[in-house]
Design a protein around this motif. Structure first.
Motif, PDB file in Angstrom:
ATOM      1  N   LEU A  77      97.845  28.342  77.860  1.00 21.44           N
ATOM      2  CA  LEU A  77      98.646  27.530  78.749  1.00 21.44           C
ATOM      3  C   LEU A  77      98.402  25.999  78.780  1.00 21.44           C
ATOM      4  O   LEU A  77      99.281  25.125  78.578  1.00 21.44           O
ATOM      5  N   LEU A  78      97.188  25.550  79.022  1.00 24.46           N
ATOM      6  CA  LEU A  78      96.783  24.175  78.992  1.00 24.46           C
ATOM      7  C   LEU A  78      96.882  23.323  77.842  1.00 24.46           C
ATOM      8  O   LEU A  78      97.398  22.032  77.737  1.00 24.46           O
ATOM      9  N   ALA A  79      96.709  24.015  76.510  1.00 25.17           N
ATOM     10  CA  ALA A  79      97.037  23.148  75.247  1.00 25.17           C
ATOM     11  C   ALA A  79      97.997  23.883  74.375  1.00 25.17           C
ATOM     12  O   ALA A  79      98.059  25.027  74.204  1.00 25.17           O
ATOM     13  N   ASN A  80      98.659  23.199  73.478  1.00 24.92           N
ATOM     14  CA  ASN A  80      99.423  23.768  72.516  1.00 24.92           C
ATOM     15  C   ASN A  80      98.608  23.637  71.285  1.00 24.92           C
ATOM     16  O   ASN A  80      98.469  22.515  70.534  1.00 24.92           O
ATOM     17  N   THR A  81      97.842  24.667  70.973  1.00 28.48           N
ATOM     18  CA  THR A  81      96.897  24.566  69.888  1.00 28.48           C
ATOM     19  C   THR A  81      97.340  24.330  68.614  1.00 28.48           C
ATOM     20  O   THR A  81      96.560  24.090  67.669  1.00 28.48           O
ATOM     21  N   VAL A  82      98.556  24.534  68.337  1.00 25.81           N
ATOM     22  CA  VAL A  82      99.140  24.203  67.025  1.00 25.81           C
ATOM     23  C   VAL A  82      98.994  22.485  66.833  1.00 25.81           C
ATOM     24  O   VAL A  82      98.868  22.120  65.678  1.00 25.81           O
ATOM     25  N   ILE A  83      99.310  21.746  67.691  1.00 27.85           N
ATOM     26  CA  ILE A  83      99.414  20.402  67.563  1.00 27.85           C
ATOM     27  C   ILE A  83      98.085  19.653  68.419  1.00 27.85           C
ATOM     28  O   ILE A  83      98.065  18.441  68.279  1.00 27.85           O
ATOM     29  N   GLU A  84      97.480  20.318  69.183  1.00 26.60           N
ATOM     30  CA  GLU A  84      96.715  19.825  70.176  1.00 26.60           C
ATOM     31  C   GLU A  84      95.049  20.301  70.082  1.00 26.60           C
ATOM     32  O   GLU A  84      94.953  21.642  69.772  1.00 26.60           O
ATOM     33  N   ASN A  85      94.072  19.569  70.193  1.00 23.66           N
ATOM     34  CA  ASN A  85      92.624  20.103  70.525  1.00 23.66           C
ATOM     35  C   ASN A  85      92.574  20.078  71.951  1.00 23.66           C
ATOM     36  O   ASN A  85      92.866  19.104  72.752  1.00 23.66           O
TER      37      ASN A  85
END
Length: 76
Positions: free
Chosen positions: A62-70
């Motif tokens: 939920l908290l991070a979009n791991t495709v584009i975010e760390n």
């Protein structure tokens, strides 16, 4: 337990909000700023016995979009 989750864009991902902030700072006379990357801080208070796997799951689902975010978690 208090957590701070820092979410930032991965290197190479375009950051239009960061570019807008950079432009606005220049317009206000702050010419020494070379680059701006914008992120978010999420503060959570969870039960003391919340495990690292559960915290990681919250971030990944939920908290991070791991495709584009760390993301990085700090326990406060």
């Amino acid at each position: 337990m208090k957590l701070k989750v820092f979410v930032t864009l991965k290197p190479g991902v375009l950051d239009p909000q960061g570019r807008a902030i950079h432009h606005a700072l220049g317009s206000l006379g702050f010419d020494g700023v070379q680059d701006v990357r914008q992120g978010k801080l999420i503060e959570l208070e969870v039960a003391d016995d919340t495990g690292d796997a559960t915290i990681d799951g919250m971030c990944r689902k939920l908290l991070a979009n791991t495709v584009i975010e760390n993301y990085r978690v700090e326990k406060a």
